[in-house]
Design an enzyme around this catalytic site. Structure first.
Site, mmCIF file in Angstrom:
data_model
loop_
_atom_site.group_PDB
_atom_site.id
_atom_site.type_symbol
_atom_site.label_atom_id
_atom_site.label_comp_id
_atom_site.label_asym_id
_atom_site.label_seq_id
_atom_site.Cartn_x
_atom_site.Cartn_y
_atom_site.Cartn_z
ATOM 1 N N ASP A 9 -0.412 5.019 1.020
ATOM 2 C CA ASP A 9 -0.690 5.922 2.150
ATOM 3 C C ASP A 9 -0.656 5.192 3.487
ATOM 4 O O ASP A 9 -1.410 4.238 3.687
ATOM 5 C CB ASP A 9 -2.061 6.581 1.977
ATOM 6 N N ASP A 15 -2.344 -0.757 5.861
ATOM 7 C CA ASP A 15 -2.731 -0.301 7.198
ATOM 8 C C ASP A 15 -4.248 -0.374 7.410
ATOM 9 O O ASP A 15 -4.710 -0.244 8.541
ATOM 10 C CB ASP A 15 -2.230 1.129 7.467
ATOM 11 N N ASP A 74 0.832 -1.202 0.000
ATOM 12 C CA ASP A 74 0.000 0.000 0.000
ATOM 13 C C ASP A 74 0.875 1.263 0.000
ATOM 14 O O ASP A 74 2.048 1.213 0.373
ATOM 15 C CB ASP A 74 -0.861 -0.053 1.273
#
Lengths: 176, 176
Positions: free
Chosen positions: B10, B133, B8
């Protein structure tokens, strides 16, 4: 849960072939036909090598693509029974990202942002079906591939072929 | 063949948390700390609701994100043994597409365009591992998920957690 379909943009829901022919006519003064392109590929389609790559790197190319005949109604209809993802190998042409998103918003407003994927290669895309015109995407696909007719894929016959959107619907709905 | 990892952007290779704090300070005059954010989420992180969404919709937000500490060296090292795909849920923020691509070119120039995917949801991404996240991405993932520490995921413990990039490397290389 609905089965999933990854649907390609260029050559499948967007008529790049028509755009190549009309831009070539505009820039080089010669109007070739769809029949002329058959069996050629994206490198040798026109006498001037690299003209297709040049078009694809020109601002406005992707935003002004004509919609493939039958694509809007077909995708709408398939959404009744399938989860549809639009999956485009857009990363090679950075300019195309914003244009492709805008094009989808204008021409396929019923496709939500959660169902749009722009990628480089498609080897990590995991859906039940893939509708694509490029052998390189279909060959590495682990689900059921459907090869959408394009001038550059006429000599391949190792995937199920659909010549138009009616044939795509017939193939997919036969599996329901 | 190398095993594949979807990484990922961000909150994993891009330090959005630091950007939220510094933009909030710039616009609202208060400098909150990373500790303050812990246990909050993206909706209630600051007294003014929706401030994080407003930042994310502002031109320049994604292009100027700081790199997550350790991420560049870690991704480079993992590329020796794994096929790395950068997979970002970018479609919610149309402005971010060009900015994210530019950010990757500047900060992770060793990642080729074939290995970049911008999507809506990540449920059709099929890799061996995912480092992310967000619970919503990890929960629907069919491979081995690794939850990268973020203020909004501290109360979840149903995925293996990595608090930083050293821990990601340790987890992944233990599987070699």
């Amino acid at each position: 849960m609905k089965k999933t379909i990854a649907i390609d943009m260029d050559g499948v829901i967007a008529d790049v072939e028509e755009q190549f022919l009309s831009w070539y006519h505009r820039d080089y003064g010669v109007r070739y036909t769809r029949e002329y392109l058959i069996g050629l590929n994206e490198d040798n389609a026109f006498p001037e090598r690299g003209v297709i790559r040049k078009f694809a790197h020109t601002a406005g190319f992707f935003q002004t693509l004509p919609v493939m005949p039958g694509a809007v109604d077909a995708v709408k209809r398939l959404m009744d029974n399938f989860e549809i993802y639009i999956v485009s190998a857009a990363m090679e042409f950075p300019l195309s990202l914003g244009e492709k998103l805008e094009w989808l918003k204008v021409n396929f407003p019923f496709i939500g942002w959660k169902n749009i994927i722009f990628c480089g290669d498609k080897s990590i895309i995991n859906t039940d079906y893939m509708v694509d015109d490029h052998i390189r995407n279909l060959d590495s696909f682990k689900g059921k591939p459907i090869m959408f007719h394009a001038f550059h894929n006429v000599s391949y016959d190792h995937h199920v072929r659909a010549n138009n959107w009616n044939e795509v619907i017939a193939l997919l709905e036969a599996d329901l």
